[in-house]
Scaffold this motif. Structure first.
Motif, PDB file in Angstrom:
ATOM      1  N   GLN A 329       0.809  -1.217   0.000  1.00 23.83           N
ATOM      2  CA  GLN A 329       0.000   0.000   0.000  1.00 23.83           C
ATOM      3  C   GLN A 329       0.845   1.272   0.000  1.00 23.83           C
ATOM      4  OE1 GLN A 329      -2.312  -0.492   3.568  1.00 23.83           O
ATOM      5  NE2 GLN A 329      -3.802  -1.872   2.616  1.00 23.83           N
ATOM      6  N   ALA A 330       2.103   1.172   0.390  1.00 17.46           N
ATOM      7  CA  ALA A 330       2.939   2.358   0.581  1.00 17.46           C
ATOM      8  C   ALA A 330       3.517   2.849  -0.744  1.00 17.46           C
ATOM      9  CB  ALA A 330       4.080   2.046   1.543  1.00 17.46           C
ATOM     10  N   TRP A 331       3.710   4.171  -0.833  1.00 22.43           N
ATOM     11  CA  TRP A 331       4.407   4.762  -1.971  1.00 22.43           C
ATOM     12  C   TRP A 331       5.870   4.352  -1.922  1.00 22.43           C
ATOM     13  CZ3 TRP A 331       3.583   6.998  -6.484  1.00 22.43           C
ATOM     14  CH2 TRP A 331       4.639   7.681  -7.095  1.00 22.43           C
ATOM     15  N   GLY A 332       6.415   4.031  -3.086  1.00 27.12           N
ATOM     16  CA  GLY A 332       7.819   3.650  -3.159  1.00 27.12           C
ATOM     17  C   GLY A 332       8.698   4.839  -3.495  1.00 27.12           C
ATOM     18  N   GLY A 333       9.530   5.236  -2.582  1.00 27.20           N
ATOM     19  CA  GLY A 333      10.434   6.346  -2.833  1.00 27.20           C
ATOM     20  C   GLY A 333      11.154   6.753  -1.563  1.00 27.20           C
ATOM     21  N   ILE A 334      12.408   7.177  -1.716  1.00 25.07           N
ATOM     22  CA  ILE A 334      13.237   7.596  -0.585  1.00 25.07           C
ATOM     23  C   ILE A 334      13.834   8.960  -0.911  1.00 25.07           C
ATOM     24  CG2 ILE A 334      15.314   7.085   0.757  1.00 25.07           C
ATOM     25  CD1 ILE A 334      14.720   4.106   0.310  1.00 25.07           C
ATOM     26  N   ALA A 335      13.692   9.895   0.009  1.00 25.03           N
ATOM     27  CA  ALA A 335      14.228  11.252  -0.173  1.00 25.03           C
ATOM     28  C   ALA A 335      15.568  11.366   0.545  1.00 25.03           C
ATOM     29  CB  ALA A 335      13.241  12.282   0.374  1.00 25.03           C
ATOM     30  N   SER A 336      16.583  11.937  -0.152  1.00 29.66           N
ATOM     31  CA  SER A 336      17.906  11.986   0.492  1.00 29.66           C
ATOM     32  C   SER A 336      18.781  13.123  -0.019  1.00 29.66           C
ATOM     33  CB  SER A 336      18.645  10.663   0.273  1.00 29.66           C
ATOM     34  OG  SER A 336      18.874  10.411  -1.097  1.00 29.66           O
ATOM     35  N   LEU A 337      18.216  14.125  -0.671  1.00 35.97           N
ATOM     36  CA  LEU A 337      19.046  15.176  -1.258  1.00 35.97           C
ATOM     37  C   LEU A 337      19.980  15.839  -0.253  1.00 35.97           C
ATOM     38  CD1 LEU A 337      16.777  17.118  -3.785  1.00 35.97           C
ATOM     39  CD2 LEU A 337      19.040  16.162  -4.243  1.00 35.97           C
ATOM     40  N   SER A 338      19.506  16.085   0.955  1.00 34.54           N
ATOM     41  CA  SER A 338      20.313  16.812   1.929  1.00 34.54           C
ATOM     42  C   SER A 338      21.324  15.919   2.657  1.00 34.54           C
ATOM     43  CB  SER A 338      19.400  17.481   2.959  1.00 34.54           C
ATOM     44  OG  SER A 338      18.498  16.538   3.508  1.00 34.54           O
ATOM     45  N   LEU A 339      21.253  14.618   2.445  1.00 36.24           N
ATOM     46  CA  LEU A 339      22.084  13.682   3.214  1.00 36.24           C
ATOM     47  C   LEU A 339      23.016  12.829   2.364  1.00 36.24           C
ATOM     48  CD1 LEU A 339      19.340  12.244   5.629  1.00 36.24           C
ATOM     49  CD2 LEU A 339      20.958  14.084   6.129  1.00 36.24           C
ATOM     50  N   ALA A 340      22.791  12.778   1.055  1.00 37.31           N
ATOM     51  CA  ALA A 340      23.441  11.763   0.232  1.00 37.31           C
ATOM     52  C   ALA A 340      24.967  11.805   0.315  1.00 37.31           C
ATOM     53  CB  ALA A 340      22.986  11.899  -1.213  1.00 37.31           C
ATOM     54  N   LEU A 341      25.545  12.994   0.242  1.00 37.45           N
ATOM     55  CA  LEU A 341      27.004  13.089   0.291  1.00 37.45           C
ATOM     56  C   LEU A 341      27.536  12.532   1.605  1.00 37.45           C
ATOM     57  CD1 LEU A 341      29.782  13.982  -0.694  1.00 37.45           C
ATOM     58  CD2 LEU A 341      29.249  16.296   0.073  1.00 37.45           C
ATOM     59  N   SER A 342      26.893  12.876   2.706  1.00 37.15           N
ATOM     60  CA  SER A 342      27.353  12.387   4.007  1.00 37.15           C
ATOM     61  C   SER A 342      27.164  10.876   4.128  1.00 37.15           C
ATOM     62  CB  SER A 342      26.594  13.105   5.127  1.00 37.15           C
ATOM     63  OG  SER A 342      26.849  14.494   5.077  1.00 37.15           O
ATOM     64  N   ILE A 343      26.087  10.345   3.555  1.00 33.78           N
ATOM     65  CA  ILE A 343      25.866   8.892   3.571  1.00 33.78           C
ATOM     66  C   ILE A 343      26.995   8.183   2.829  1.00 33.78           C
ATOM     67  CG2 ILE A 343      24.348   7.040   2.750  1.00 33.78           C
ATOM     68  CD1 ILE A 343      22.027   9.181   3.007  1.00 33.78           C
ATOM     69  N   ILE A 344      27.283   8.657   1.631  1.00 27.35           N
ATOM     70  CA  ILE A 344      28.316   8.003   0.821  1.00 27.35           C
ATOM     71  C   ILE A 344      29.694   8.201   1.433  1.00 27.35           C
ATOM     72  CG2 ILE A 344      29.425   7.980  -1.444  1.00 27.35           C
ATOM     73  CD1 ILE A 344      26.603   6.661  -1.255  1.00 27.35           C
ATOM     74  N   HIS A 345      29.974   9.382   1.956  1.00 27.21           N
ATOM     75  CA  HIS A 345      31.268   9.597   2.603  1.00 27.21           C
ATOM     76  C   HIS A 345      31.425   8.695   3.815  1.00 27.21           C
ATOM     77  CE1 HIS A 345      34.133  11.712   5.320  1.00 27.21           C
ATOM     78  NE2 HIS A 345      34.814  11.766   4.203  1.00 27.21           N
ATOM     79  N   THR A 346      30.361   8.504   4.586  1.00 22.74           N
ATOM     80  CA  THR A 346      30.402   7.607   5.742  1.00 22.74           C
ATOM     81  C   THR A 346      30.752   6.194   5.299  1.00 22.74           C
ATOM     82  OG1 THR A 346      28.761   8.945   6.905  1.00 22.74           O
ATOM     83  CG2 THR A 346      29.056   6.680   7.675  1.00 22.74           C
ATOM     84  N   GLU A 347      30.107   5.723   4.237  1.00 15.90           N
ATOM     85  CA  GLU A 347      30.391   4.376   3.721  1.00 15.90           C
ATOM     86  C   GLU A 347      31.817   4.287   3.181  1.00 15.90           C
ATOM     87  OE1 GLU A 347      28.716   1.566   3.668  1.00 15.90           O
ATOM     88  OE2 GLU A 347      26.825   2.257   4.547  1.00 15.90           O
ATOM     89  N   CYS A 348      32.248   5.328   2.481  1.00 18.97           N
ATOM     90  CA  CYS A 348      33.582   5.300   1.866  1.00 18.97           C
ATOM     91  C   CYS A 348      34.700   5.333   2.896  1.00 18.97           C
ATOM     92  CB  CYS A 348      33.734   6.476   0.909  1.00 18.97           C
ATOM     93  SG  CYS A 348      32.817   6.283  -0.636  1.00 18.97           S
ATOM     94  N   SER A 349      34.425   5.920   4.050  1.00 17.28           N
ATOM     95  CA  SER A 349      35.463   6.077   5.072  1.00 17.28           C
ATOM     96  C   SER A 349      36.057   4.752   5.503  1.00 17.28           C
ATOM     97  CB  SER A 349      34.884   6.812   6.289  1.00 17.28           C
ATOM     98  OG  SER A 349      34.499   8.127   5.949  1.00 17.28           O
ATOM     99  N   SER A 350      35.250   3.693   5.441  1.00 12.47           N
ATOM    100  CA  SER A 350      35.737   2.380   5.874  1.00 12.47           C
ATOM    101  C   SER A 350      36.077   1.466   4.702  1.00 12.47           C
ATOM    102  CB  SER A 350      34.677   1.697   6.748  1.00 12.47           C
ATOM    103  OG  SER A 350      33.477   1.504   6.011  1.00 12.47           O
ATOM    104  N   ARG A 351      36.024   2.005   3.483  1.00 13.19           N
ATOM    105  CA  ARG A 351      36.212   1.152   2.302  1.00 13.19           C
ATOM    106  C   ARG A 351      37.428   1.533   1.461  1.00 13.19           C
ATOM    107  NH1 ARG A 351      31.583  -1.816   1.570  1.00 13.19           N
ATOM    108  NH2 ARG A 351      29.820  -1.113   2.837  1.00 13.19           N
TER     109      ARG A 351
END
Length: 448
Positions: A329-351
């Motif tokens: 029943q739920a709409w499919g979609g995720i909003a992340s414009l204000s966070l995406a760089l920090s999310i990816i940088h967080t992941e990259c920090s350990s990779r």
């Protein structure tokens, strides 16, 4: 008057440099040694903070005109500025009217005027019955075309079947513009849903089973065959299954003009950790297994996935159906414009990935897809002075006041992320500074 931004880490296509970014009249004048800064320049010392090119997001659902209660140019571009984005390319669906004709494009342009904190550009739509509109849209200034091989969730933007698609491909190829494809086929999904008739739709495992890898894989196989036949630029949006990586690599090794994106949510979340009823994490294609997530990172490392874009797809909170927790029943979609760089940088920090990798995935590669590399996407002399000051060491807790888009809901809420955008500059002017925005939106439509 020139401004010199001094940093130990200026991220350029030639590597990360210690020196000065010289900005004058809205353009990058040079990247030079500190000793070469003109004596009359205004000097801004950024210390150890990194200077990155303004990010480019080629997969954003702004939804205006027609559905500004979901999102709009003003709120989406504010969130973008806070997240380090300086250029957005808007998807042609979820707005009313959909961007499938020149007249609809004109309405979108009118609605964007005076509303944008960052620059934007439109994609056009390739739908069931608008083949005659493809070349007029190209001449009117869209940067490419988006199509769905499956029902997209909104009636006005129709899916395109193979016969209709093959009618659209000659004018798309003639335009020289890319075709962005939501690559899922209905056959495997319909078969999976029949087998789930009595399943628990609060279970994430049920939703995941309802959109199997095969739906993506078969769609990508079809598009590779059509790319070979019709010689058009093919772009696969939001790749979620790593099972397609081998075939994509083989097609590119053959010389086919194929590019691929994935999104932060596929690189950050995994199915095993999604609790039942967590509909904020519903998206299509779905977030898959931890093993699949790691394989997507390997594909980024190997250069098979070219870029990371958000697929920022917000909606009113009630449409996520957190009250029932039912994924069907739920709409499919995720909003992340204000966070995406920090999310990816967080992941990259350990990779072991670098800021240069991030700049390539989130700025230069999307700019190339959109045909805008001559203006944006890198810190080089002659480019627009779109850049960000990025504190790589600071951590922050994701709270509602950090989101900035229309509805303050996020599956990232409560997470601690590493790396913070301190300032965002558009054509040399500060548009975002540590939580505050310029009072007058100065974004404009960017053209080829």
């Amino acid at each position: 008057m020139a401004h010199a931004y001094i940093s130990k880490r200026i991220v350029t296509p030639l590597g990360t440099q210690d020196g000065a970014l010289l900005v004058e009249d809205g353009k990058i004048r040079a990247i030079c040694r500190r000793s070469d800064v003109p004596s009359d320049a205004v000097v801004i010392d950024c210390g150890n903070d990194a200077l990155l090119p303004g990010l480019v997001d080629t997969h954003v659902h702004i939804n205006q005109p027609g559905r500004t209660e979901w999102e709009g140019f003003r709120t989406a571009t504010r969130a973008a500025a806070a997240g380090g984005y300086t250029t957005l390319v808007d998807m042609p669906l979820n707005c009313l009217p959909e961007t499938t004709t020149v007249a609809a494009l004109a309405e979108k342009r009118r609605s964007a005027k005076g509303e944008c904190f960052v620059d934007w550009a439109p994609w056009g739509g390739a739908v069931a019955d608008n083949q005659s509109h493809i070349l007029p849209l190209a001449r009117a200034g869209v940067l490419g075309f988006k199509c769905f091989l499956i029902y997209p969730g909104c009636d006005g933007f129709t899916m395109i079947d193979q016969q209709q698609l093959e009618a659209a491909l000659p004018p798309i190829a003639e335009s020289g513009l890319p075709l962005l494809v939501h690559a899922e086929l209905a056959g495997p999904i319909d078969a999976a849903r029949k087998s789930l008739a009595n399943a628990d739709w609060r279970s994430y495992a049920t939703y995941l089973a309802s959109r199997p890898d095969e739906a993506e894989l078969e769609a990508i196989q079809l598009m590779i065959r059509l790319c070979r036949q019709y010689s058009f630029r093919l772009h696969i949006v939001h790749l979620s299954t790593a099972l397609a990586v081998t075939e994509i690599k083989a097609a590119r090794d053959e010389g086919l003009p194929i590019t691929v994106e994935t999104c932060p949510h596929y690189l950050h979340f995994s199915a095993e950790k999604i609790a039942d009823g967590t509909t904020l994490l519903k998206c299509a294609p779905p977030i898959r297994s931890e093993q699949n997530r790691l394989a997507l990172w390997h594909a980024l490392r190997d250069g098979i996935i070219d870029m990371i874009v958000t697929d920022h797809s917000p909606c009113p909170p009630e449409m996520k159906r957190q009250d029932t927790g039912r994924f069907d029943q739920a709409w499919g979609g995720i909003a992340s414009l204000s966070l995406a760089l920090s999310i990816i940088h967080t992941e990259c920090s350990s990779r072991g990935f670098s800021l240069e990798d991030i700049a390539r995935w989130m700025s230069s590669a999307p700019a190339a897809l959109a045909g805008l590399s001559h203006k944006v996407g890198t810190l080089e002399a002659g480019r627009e002075a779109n850049f960000i000051i990025f504190d790589t060491d600071s951590e922050f807790l994701v709270t509602a006041n950090r989101l900035h888009y229309r509805h303050s809901v996020s599956p990232y809420m409560g997470e601690t992320l590493r790396g913070m955008v301190k300032q965002t500059y558009l054509r040399g002017e500060s548009i975002y500074r540590e939580g505050t925005f310029t009072s007058t939106p100065s974004g404009r439509e960017v053209t080829l």
